[in-house]
Design an enzyme around this catalytic site. Structure first.
Site, PDB file in Angstrom:
ATOM      1  N   HIS A  84      -1.324   2.399  -7.586  1.00  0.00           N
ATOM      2  CA  HIS A  84      -0.674   1.253  -6.932  1.00  0.00           C
ATOM      3  C   HIS A  84      -1.136  -0.081  -7.523  1.00  0.00           C
ATOM      4  CE1 HIS A  84      -4.084   1.095  -3.869  1.00  0.00           C
ATOM      5  NE2 HIS A  84      -3.816  -0.190  -3.925  1.00  0.00           N
ATOM      6  N   ASP A 226      -3.841   8.745  -6.519  1.00  0.00           N
ATOM      7  CA  ASP A 226      -3.563   7.317  -6.744  1.00  0.00           C
ATOM      8  C   ASP A 226      -4.401   6.754  -7.908  1.00  0.00           C
ATOM      9  OD1 ASP A 226      -2.882   4.667  -6.529  1.00  0.00           O
ATOM     10  OD2 ASP A 226      -3.139   4.552  -4.365  1.00  0.00           O
ATOM     11  N   SER A 654      -9.473  -1.673  -4.099  1.00  0.00           N
ATOM     12  CA  SER A 654      -8.659  -0.617  -4.680  1.00  0.00           C
ATOM     13  C   SER A 654      -8.961  -0.509  -6.162  1.00  0.00           C
ATOM     14  CB  SER A 654      -7.184  -0.914  -4.492  1.00  0.00           C
ATOM     15  OG  SER A 654      -6.787  -0.428  -3.256  1.00  0.00           O
TER      16      SER A 654
HETATM   17  N1  ARG Z   1      -3.029   0.545   1.869  1.00  0.00           N
HETATM   18  C1  ARG Z   1      -3.412   0.392   0.494  1.00  0.00           C
HETATM   19  C2  ARG Z   1      -3.759  -1.066   0.209  1.00  0.00           C
HETATM   20  O1  ARG Z   1      -3.844  -1.840   1.090  1.00  0.00           O
HETATM   21  C3  ARG Z   1      -2.426   0.977  -0.448  1.00  0.00           C
HETATM   22  C4  ARG Z   1      -1.160   0.208  -0.600  1.00  0.00           C
HETATM   23  C5  ARG Z   1      -0.180   0.808  -1.551  1.00  0.00           C
HETATM   24  N2  ARG Z   1       0.610   1.870  -0.965  1.00  0.00           N
HETATM   25  C6  ARG Z   1       1.715   1.681  -0.169  1.00  0.00           C
HETATM   26  N3  ARG Z   1       2.347   2.720   0.318  1.00  0.00           N
HETATM   27  N4  ARG Z   1       2.188   0.502   0.136  1.00  0.00           N
HETATM   28  O2  ARG Z   1      -3.579  -1.659  -0.809  1.00  0.00           O
HETATM   29  N1  ASP Z   2      -5.559  -0.438  -0.404  1.00  0.00           N
HETATM   30  C1  ASP Z   2      -6.479  -1.543  -0.502  1.00  0.00           C
HETATM   31  C2  ASP Z   2      -6.391  -2.231  -1.865  1.00  0.00           C
HETATM   32  O1  ASP Z   2      -5.385  -2.145  -2.537  1.00  0.00           O
HETATM   33  C3  ASP Z   2      -7.869  -1.105  -0.189  1.00  0.00           C
HETATM   34  C4  ASP Z   2      -8.168  -1.264   1.260  1.00  0.00           C
HETATM   35  O2  ASP Z   2      -7.568  -2.125   1.906  1.00  0.00           O
HETATM   36  O3  ASP Z   2      -9.046  -0.559   1.724  1.00  0.00           O
HETATM   37  O4  ASP Z   2      -7.259  -2.976  -2.250  1.00  0.00           O
END
Ligand code: ARG
Ligand code: ASP
Length: 719
Positions: A84, A226, A654
């Protein structure tokens, strides 16, 4: 045993911080946390992790792009981060013929690696504490209320002054930055080296890299691969240089070893990376404000917006693709807000913060330091005074500015109007060309006017239901005046009458442009009115910012003084930090327990060929059926996929390397569980978990799934 218990008990009493809490600053690590890390199992010396004098693990940890972390895993500059995080680059190389998002991509030779203009990788060469220097410089300022102490441009000028222009000239790609910590009570200077030739080496298909997509986002147990692979290039001397065919792979100071030895629950783990933002030093009033305004507005508005969007996405495969990314980013912050409010209430964060405030008040009294009470009164007052404005701003931002896409139609049409009025043909031609470009940027391949129309109706109704008429953007008054309050009719007319309402409308306008049509265009007027309201609200809220920031600094200073002698960590500010803890499952609710490791079995259990989020590629199913896991299987024969740990991470982490007690890479951090996101305000030892893709799954996918085993040859893999 008893002695041990006593020892543990005293340590616990002396440590109000919860074990595993904290995003620690590297130069202070030895003094603050190293002993505790050792007692949890760390096998390294402090200088293996961070040393100002020699290469250490920190030199293998980089900022990837503008908001993620990455790690270097080979002497030839190979880099791992999340799928991502690489998404934008992967998407930019994807076409219908080469759909790398769907199919994945692997460069089989180095000249097939794909350059990504605009993408950078930043190494942190040096970290210096510069609090005294900055404070001395600030003291020269005679204005007691000067805001320079937080000003990035002011602080960066100080940084340049400190290292000298010559240094920067002699070191291409090097930048220096001073950042405030603890609300401006401490300062650190970062010497950074920024590489701008970063190439895509490989990525799994989205069915692996984004498996579970939005449904599984912020969820554990998780089964997403990921990750993506890039390589950093430099000029022949190893210096940063813009993309060039003559550039060569960077030979970094340090790269990480990779462990496929596996681990057990409760094993030590640590993560280095660039956490973006936390609010540990909120007061109780800000906790309530976050819950009742920021999060509440976001949850309510996005729920309605996503529902309308999803209905359209499910009806039409084209719309599903167009809105996949918009839906995902909307949903990402939405679920985060839900988790945040859940934790605020469940753990009564208001009371937790109130206790902290009370303690400081009592201490301030005892020490005759009235400024802390004043600071708290100011903060309470400001939060109360800005309540209405803040609600209005959040409503406007969420429902209108982000909610309605046509809020961002081009509005910069004055020059064209003038040219049309004067019949200046040359000017008209030029301005129409510019407007057509702007229109195309707005009305891009991912824009479906029917979806925007439907969502706009929902958003406007909710906005009007909750925001008093007298403080709406002025143009909204037409809904009552001209349309007797009928929002649907109002929106339909915007689409019928505006030159931006459809491709046909725009083409008709371009063929016969008139000044009058532009002047009266309802979408332009709508957008201008929203922008005016946005400006006004920002201006009004800005009045509170300086007072807030000054009081916040004093409050944090008070807490630091009161708790002197205890290790403290500053709120995240996208600087390099370390967090450590244990690999550990958790109990989300009574009588339920989630283990700390998922496997490929779970991918197969979740498989659903009728739901794009849970499609499993045939090749992965074949490898699973044959149990063709190579050396990457766990001791029980299963193929590990993800793990979770008690480490304290947030957005920005991330792509961060997750290391074992030997400092070897065991996974790549990519998410948290939604029950743990409240840890941005107050760490939740029993809930908070970092979600990590197991490095054995990454290697298995590179080797067995993609057949890109040549990449493994440049890595140092410990068995
Ligand atoms: N929750 C994660 C973050 O905050 C992954 C985000 C990417 N994935 C998604 N389905 N939007 O960045
Ligand atoms: N998914 C988040 C990021 O892209 C990581 C988190 O919020 O724990 O940095």
């Amino acid at each position: 045993m008893k002695r041990l218990f006593l020892f543990v008990a005293t340590v616990l009493l002396a440590l109000p911080l919860k074990a595993d809490e904290g995003m620690w600053i590297l130069p202070l690590l030895k003094e603050q946390k190293f002993d505790e890390m050792k007692s949890l199992g760390l096998k390294l010396q402090d200088y293996d992790i961070y040393s100002p004098d020699q290469a250490s693990l920190k030199d293998a940890v980089v900022i990837f792009g503008g908001g993620c972390t990455g790690e270097i895993v080979s002497p030839d500059g190979l880099l791992l981060t999340n799928h991502h995080c690489g998404y934008g680059s992967i998407q930019s190389h994807s076409t219908v013929d080469h759909d790398y998002l769907t199919d994945g991509f692997w460069a089989t030779t180095r000249d097939q690696e794909l350059p990504n203009p605009g993408l950078t990788v930043t190494f942190i060469d040096k970290i210096d504490e510069v609090t005294d220097y900055v404070k001395a410089e600030l003291a020269k300022d005679k204005d007691p209320n000067s805001m320079n102490y937080l000003s990035p441009s002011f602080l960066n000028k100080l940084a340049e002054k400190k290292v000298g222009k010559k240094f920067l000239q002699n070191n291409p790609g090097t930048e220096v930055e001073i950042k405030p910590f603890f609300g401006g009570n401490q300062y650190y200077m970062f010497t950074k080296k920024i590489y701008s030739d970063v190439r895509l080496v490989g990525t799994p298909p989205s069915a692996i890299g984004k498996f579970g997509a939005d449904t599984d986002n912020w969820m554990w147990p998780r089964h997403t691969g990921d990750f993506s692979v890039f390589r950093v290039y430099a000029d022949k001397n190893g210096n940063p240089a813009p993309y060039s065919e003559t550039n060569v792979p960077l030979h970094p100071k340090r790269w990480m070893k990779i462990s496929i030895k596996g681990f057990q629950e409760n094993d030590f783990a640590m993560i280095m990376g660039f956490p973006g933002r936390t609010n540990k030093y909120y007061t109780s009033w800000e906790v309530a404000e976050r819950r009742d305004i920021d999060n509440a507005v976001r949850i309510n508005i996005r729920e309605l917006r996503q529902k309308a969007m999803l209905e359209e996405m499910l009806k039409d495969p084209k719309v599903r693709i167009q809105y996949a990314s918009k839906y995902a980013s909307s949903e990402n912050a939405y679920k985060n807000s839900i988790g945040s409010n859940w934790a605020i209430n469940k753990r009564n964060f208001e009371q937790v913060k109130r206790d902290e405030q009370e303690a400081l008040l009592a201490w301030g009294k005892k020490e005759c330091q009235p400024q802390y009470e004043e600071a708290l009164l100011t903060l309470e007052q400001i939060v109360s005074d800005r309540k209405d404005l803040r609600s209005r701003k959040w409503m406007l931002d969420e429902a209108i500015v982000r909610g309605i896409e046509f809020t961002s139609v081009p509005t910069d049409v004055d020059t064209l109007i003038t040219a049309l009025t004067k019949d200046d043909q040359k000017g008209i031609k030029k301005q129409l060309f510019l407007l057509s470009n702007a229109f195309r940027r707005f009305y891009d391949k991912d824009y479906a006017p029917e979806v925007d129309r439907k969502i706009a109706k929902v958003m406007l109704k909710e906005y009007r239901r909750l925001v008093p008429t007298k403080v709406e953007p002025a143009y909204f008054a037409n809904i009552d005046k001209k349309y007797k309050g009928d929002v649907d009719k109002f929106v339909d007319e915007l689409f019928e009458k505006s030159i931006f309402g459809s491709q046909e409308n725009f083409s008709r306008f371009i063929a016969h442009p008139t000044a009058k049509e532009l002047e009266q265009d309802p979408m332009i007027q709508f957008a201008l009115s929203v922008k005016a309201e946005q400006r006004e609200l920002n201006q009004a809220l800005k009045q509170f910012d300086d007072g807030y920031n000054l009081a916040h600094r004093t409050y944090v200073e008070g807490l630091l003084r009161m708790n002197k002698g205890e290790a403290q960590w500053p709120d995240a500010n996208f600087t390099l930090r370390l967090t450590y803890g244990q690999i550990k499952g958790y109990s989300p609710r009574d009588c339920d327990y989630y283990g700390c490791q998922t496997t490929l079995d779970g991918v197969m259990e979740k498989e659903d060929s009728t739901n794009w989020e849970f499609v499993v590629p045939q090749r992965l199913k074949d490898l699973y059926a044959k149990k063709d896991f190579g050396p990457y299987a766990a001791a029980n024969g299963k193929m590990p996929v993800a793990l979770c740990a008690t480490t304290h991470t947030t957005g920005g982490n991330s792509g961060s390397p997750v290391m074992n007690a030997e400092g070897e890479l065991i996974g790549i951090n990519f998410d948290r569980n939604w029950e743990g996101v409240g840890g941005d305000i107050e760490y939740l030892p029993d809930y908070q978990r970092s979600i990590i893709v197991d490095i054995r799954y990454v290697l298995f996918l590179i080797d067995k799934y993609a057949g890109a085993d040549y990449l493994l040859k440049e890595m140092e893999i410990v068995k």
